[in-house]
Write a protein that holds these residues in place. Structure first.
Motif, PDB file in Angstrom:
ATOM      1  N   VAL A 127       0.854  -0.903  -0.245  1.00  0.00           N
ATOM      2  CA  VAL A 127       0.053   0.121   0.000  1.00  0.00           C
ATOM      3  C   VAL A 127       0.951   1.123  -0.049  1.00  0.00           C
ATOM      4  O   VAL A 127       1.488   1.004   0.516  1.00  0.00           O
ATOM      5  N   ASP A 128       0.194   2.093  -1.109  1.00  0.00           N
ATOM      6  CA  ASP A 128       1.916   3.202  -1.300  1.00  0.00           C
ATOM      7  C   ASP A 128       0.842   4.414  -0.952  1.00  0.00           C
ATOM      8  O   ASP A 128      -0.878   4.739  -1.723  1.00  0.00           O
ATOM      9  N   TRP A 129       0.069   5.308   0.150  1.00  0.00           N
ATOM     10  CA  TRP A 129      -0.180   6.708   0.235  1.00  0.00           C
ATOM     11  C   TRP A 129       0.307   7.479  -0.441  1.00  0.00           C
ATOM     12  O   TRP A 129       1.053   8.020   0.192  1.00  0.00           O
ATOM     13  N   ARG A 130      -0.103   7.515  -1.568  1.00  0.00           N
ATOM     14  CA  ARG A 130       0.595   8.931  -2.465  1.00  0.00           C
ATOM     15  C   ARG A 130       0.167  10.472  -2.495  1.00  0.00           C
ATOM     16  O   ARG A 130      -1.558  10.252  -1.853  1.00  0.00           O
ATOM     17  N   ASP A 131       0.109  11.265  -3.284  1.00  0.00           N
ATOM     18  CA  ASP A 131      -0.855  12.484  -3.603  1.00  0.00           C
ATOM     19  C   ASP A 131      -1.755  12.867  -4.660  1.00  0.00           C
ATOM     20  O   ASP A 131      -2.822  13.266  -3.675  1.00  0.00           O
ATOM     21  N   ASP A 132      -2.198  11.150  -5.383  1.00  0.00           N
ATOM     22  CA  ASP A 132      -2.791  11.312  -5.750  1.00  0.00           C
ATOM     23  C   ASP A 132      -4.290  10.650  -6.012  1.00  0.00           C
ATOM     24  O   ASP A 132      -4.805  10.100  -6.147  1.00  0.00           O
ATOM     25  N   GLY A 133      -3.853   9.501  -4.652  1.00  0.00           N
ATOM     26  CA  GLY A 133      -4.650   8.221  -3.202  1.00  0.00           C
ATOM     27  C   GLY A 133      -3.721   7.642  -3.270  1.00  0.00           C
ATOM     28  O   GLY A 133      -2.462   7.406  -2.430  1.00  0.00           O
ATOM     29  N   VAL A 134      -4.488   6.343  -2.226  1.00  0.00           N
ATOM     30  CA  VAL A 134      -3.783   5.215  -1.814  1.00  0.00           C
ATOM     31  C   VAL A 134      -3.861   4.236  -2.774  1.00  0.00           C
ATOM     32  O   VAL A 134      -4.912   3.646  -3.480  1.00  0.00           O
ATOM     33  N   TRP A 135      -2.712   3.691  -3.078  1.00  0.00           N
ATOM     34  CA  TRP A 135      -2.230   2.319  -4.395  1.00  0.00           C
ATOM     35  C   TRP A 135      -2.930   1.480  -3.524  1.00  0.00           C
ATOM     36  O   TRP A 135      -1.789   1.195  -2.487  1.00  0.00           O
ATOM     37  N   MET A 136      -3.038   0.568  -4.628  1.00  0.00           N
ATOM     38  CA  MET A 136      -3.068  -1.288  -3.664  1.00  0.00           C
ATOM     39  C   MET A 136      -2.436  -1.938  -4.856  1.00  0.00           C
ATOM     40  O   MET A 136      -3.058  -1.647  -5.164  1.00  0.00           O
ATOM     41  N   THR A 137      -1.080  -2.851  -3.991  1.00  0.00           N
ATOM     42  CA  THR A 137      -1.146  -4.157  -5.296  1.00  0.00           C
ATOM     43  C   THR A 137      -1.022  -5.072  -4.411  1.00  0.00           C
ATOM     44  O   THR A 137      -0.393  -5.128  -3.624  1.00  0.00           O
ATOM     45  N   GLY A 138      -1.003  -6.243  -5.801  1.00  0.00           N
ATOM     46  CA  GLY A 138      -0.986  -7.765  -4.821  1.00  0.00           C
ATOM     47  C   GLY A 138      -1.482  -8.270  -6.111  1.00  0.00           C
ATOM     48  O   GLY A 138      -1.879  -7.958  -7.249  1.00  0.00           O
ATOM     49  N   ALA A 139      -1.228  -9.652  -5.766  1.00  0.00           N
ATOM     50  CA  ALA A 139      -1.590 -10.720  -6.785  1.00  0.00           C
ATOM     51  C   ALA A 139      -3.089 -10.987  -7.249  1.00  0.00           C
ATOM     52  O   ALA A 139      -4.057 -10.396  -5.929  1.00  0.00           O
ATOM     53  N   THR A 140      -4.007 -11.590  -7.875  1.00  0.00           N
ATOM     54  CA  THR A 140      -5.291 -11.771  -7.465  1.00  0.00           C
ATOM     55  C   THR A 140      -5.172 -13.239  -8.602  1.00  0.00           C
ATOM     56  O   THR A 140      -4.253 -13.756  -8.723  1.00  0.00           O
TER      57      THR A 140
END
Length: 282
Positions: free
Chosen positions: A252-265
């Motif tokens: 999870v990366d809380w950036r200036d443009d929002g909270v990005w979430m990355t993972g497997a599906t």
């Protein structure tokens, strides 16, 4: 209301997908009209009498340049404006079939952006967190950083309400008892998702989740985003963290443009609810 579609003789097609064990039934309604009532949603959710899921998602045609519009339901038939892991699963499916590496998706939460993160991973921008008490929402005005609840949890909105407790050992928490209790706390007029998180390393958290309208889940994308935001606000971590859940790890990366979430599906299987099953649900 039963499911209605243009070809009732063939049943209702669906996909079973999961993000780190947070599992979903996905219905693609872009080419045919599908209406799902609460009795049917609850029956599909049942892990013995139906298919079983944490959330059900419906894919509808996008408007205004969006690739698709997503609607989410909890296992109890209630709606949710956001579901991070389901959004990642659907984004992966749509990218694979369209050949696109980036998508624009609309939800009740707002417009979300998804992209292929490489190595089979999918990223979704869940938007900016809601930090004001009225947006989450809470029952009355208060500081959302430390709520007047035993354990002084933090409240965060990610299109749905979240209540995050930071504890010494998340494994030691009676999640079923505490989660059910806090979900219905009077400070949360729309109920709340509940997380218990422990700091286990630099910018690394161990988290367990009780989802509103569902119960204990192996993972939750919006809960992971809310916990990351809460940890950063409290000075426990930076704004980029790894969150280990029962089903695996999300970045999870809380950036200036929002909270990005990355993972497997994972797309587990495709099937169809039979006409007999649909007709039996009143």
């Amino acid at each position: 209301m039963r499911a209605m579609q243009t070809r009732t003789d063939t049943g209702l097609p669906f996909m079973k997908m999961h993000g780190l064990g947070n599992d979903f039934v996905i219905v693609d309604a872009r080419a045919q009209d599908v209406a799902l009532g609460v009795p049917l949603i609850r029956t599909i959710a049942h892990r013995q009498f139906g298919v079983g899921f944490d959330q059900l998602a419906v894919i509808r045609p996008g408007a205004g340049g969006a690739d698709a519009h997503l609607i989410f339901y909890n296992a109890d038939g209630s709606t949710s404006a956001a579901c991070g892991n389901a959004t990642r699963c659907i984004a992966r499916h749509l990218m694979q079939h369209s050949g696109k590496a980036a998508l624009t998706l609309t939800t009740e939460r707002g417009t979300l952006y998804a992209r292929d993160a490489g190595d089979g991973l999918t990223s979704v921008n869940m938007g900016q967190p809601q930090l004001d008490w009225a947006e989450i929402p809470l029952a009355r005005a208060m500081d959302t950083l430390e709520l007047p609840i035993e354990g002084t949890p933090t409240a965060t909105g990610m299109g749905n309400p979240h209540c995050t407790f930071f504890v010494e050992d998340a494994e030691a928490v009676d999640l079923e008892a505490r989660g059910a209790e806090i979900e219905h706390h009077p400070l949360f007029p729309q109920r709340t998702n509940v997380q218990f998180a422990s700091l286990i390393g630099p910018d690394r958290l161990r988290m367990r989740v009780w989802e509103r309208g569902v119960g204990v889940t192996l993972a939750s994308g919006s809960s992971s985003c809310a916990t990351a935001v809460a940890a950063a606000r409290r000075g426990l971590t930076g704004r980029k963290v790894a969150i280990t859940l029962d089903g695996g790890t999300l970045q999870v990366d809380w950036r200036d443009d929002g909270v990005w979430m990355t993972g497997a599906t994972m797309h587990v299987f495709s099937g169809a609810l039979t006409p007999a099953f649909l007709d039996a649900v009143k």
